[in-house]
Design a protein around this motif. Structure first.
Motif, PDB file in Angstrom:
ATOM      1  N   GLY A   1       0.820  -1.205   0.000  1.00 58.66           N
ATOM      2  CA  GLY A   1       0.000   0.000   0.000  1.00 58.66           C
ATOM      3  C   GLY A   1       0.849   1.249   0.000  1.00 58.66           C
ATOM      4  N   GLN A  19      -8.363   0.707   0.876  1.00 60.66           N
ATOM      5  CA  GLN A  19      -7.761  -0.488   0.278  1.00 60.66           C
ATOM      6  C   GLN A  19      -6.365  -0.204  -0.258  1.00 60.66           C
ATOM      7  OE1 GLN A  19     -10.598  -1.852  -2.620  1.00 60.66           O
ATOM      8  NE2 GLN A  19     -11.844  -2.899  -1.086  1.00 60.66           N
ATOM      9  N   ARG A  22      -1.341   1.661   3.120  1.00 55.86           N
ATOM     10  CA  ARG A  22      -0.512   0.754   3.918  1.00 55.86           C
ATOM     11  C   ARG A  22      -0.912   0.889   5.379  1.00 55.86           C
ATOM     12  NH1 ARG A  22       2.695   3.368   7.359  1.00 55.86           N
ATOM     13  NH2 ARG A  22       3.575   5.369   6.804  1.00 55.86           N
ATOM     14  N   SER A  23      -0.407  -0.004   6.208  1.00 54.17           N
ATOM     15  CA  SER A  23      -0.641   0.078   7.640  1.00 54.17           C
ATOM     16  C   SER A  23      -0.105   1.410   8.171  1.00 54.17           C
ATOM     17  CB  SER A  23       0.062  -1.084   8.341  1.00 54.17           C
ATOM     18  OG  SER A  23      -0.175  -1.032   9.717  1.00 54.17           O
ATOM     19  N   GLU A  24      -0.891   2.077   8.978  1.00 49.90           N
ATOM     20  CA  GLU A  24      -0.563   3.368   9.583  1.00 49.90           C
ATOM     21  C   GLU A  24      -0.437   4.497   8.558  1.00 49.90           C
ATOM     22  OE1 GLU A  24       2.646   3.102  12.392  1.00 49.90           O
ATOM     23  OE2 GLU A  24       1.680   1.480  13.495  1.00 49.90           O
ATOM     24  N   MET A  44     -11.603  -1.910   8.540  1.00 52.34           N
ATOM     25  CA  MET A  44     -10.376  -1.672   7.779  1.00 52.34           C
ATOM     26  C   MET A  44      -9.616  -0.472   8.360  1.00 52.34           C
ATOM     27  SD  MET A  44      -9.717  -1.289   3.647  1.00 52.34           S
ATOM     28  CE  MET A  44     -11.004  -2.436   3.295  1.00 52.34           C
ATOM     29  N   SER A  47      -7.920  -2.069  11.417  1.00 51.47           N
ATOM     30  CA  SER A  47      -6.871  -3.057  11.129  1.00 51.47           C
ATOM     31  C   SER A  47      -5.648  -2.420  10.488  1.00 51.47           C
ATOM     32  CB  SER A  47      -7.422  -4.181  10.250  1.00 51.47           C
ATOM     33  OG  SER A  47      -7.726  -3.708   8.951  1.00 51.47           O
ATOM     34  N   LYS A  48      -5.849  -1.330   9.766  1.00 53.64           N
ATOM     35  CA  LYS A  48      -4.708  -0.646   9.146  1.00 53.64           C
ATOM     36  C   LYS A  48      -4.195   0.502  10.009  1.00 53.64           C
ATOM     37  CE  LYS A  48      -5.402  -1.798   4.350  1.00 53.64           C
ATOM     38  NZ  LYS A  48      -5.111  -1.348   2.995  1.00 53.64           N
ATOM     39  N   ALA A  50      -5.423   3.292  10.264  1.00 55.58           N
ATOM     40  CA  ALA A  50      -5.435   4.398   9.294  1.00 55.58           C
ATOM     41  C   ALA A  50      -5.731   5.724   9.972  1.00 55.58           C
ATOM     42  CB  ALA A  50      -6.479   4.121   8.215  1.00 55.58           C
TER      43      ALA A  50
END
Length: 112
Positions: A1, A19, A22-24, A44, A47-48, A50
């Motif tokens: 990502g 989607q 990336r993570s963070e 989402m 989990s990311k 974000a």
């Protein structure tokens, strides 16, 4: 990502931006073309981890200062395609496909 997504669509489209992230990563919401309301996949977001931030685009005075600066520094937008006003529906269809790289423009005056 990717590290950062600039989202100008808003609404449910925010899920597509998630989607791509990336993570963070961070989503900067600059526009709300599809509206100010939408269903967001909060799982989402969690989990990311974000970050989602709203970005105010500024006042009319700030916009005018930006335009003056662009003129002084000869900054020009990237234009993918220009359609005559008589082909406005074709322009919207072209934009909807999403393959453009740069602005899709509609010439109001047919004389140029």
């Amino acid at each position: 990502g990717v590290d950062q997504v600039i989202d100008v669509v808003g609404g449910d489209h925010l899920n597509e931006s998630l989607q791509c992230l990336r993570s963070e990563g961070t989503i900067s919401m600059i526009g709300v073309i599809s509206g100010t309301m939408g269903t967001i996949n909060t799982g989402m977001v969690m989990s990311k981890a974000a970050k989602i931030q709203g970005v105010e685009t500024g006042s009319k005075e700030m916009y005018q200062r930006m335009l003056r600066s662009m003129e002084v520094h000869k900054v020009r937008p990237v234009i993918d395609k220009v359609f005559p006003f008589s082909q406005v529906l074709d322009a919207f269809s072209y934009l909807k496909v999403g393959t453009n790289l740069g602005k899709v423009c509609i010439r109001i005056s047919e004389s140029k």
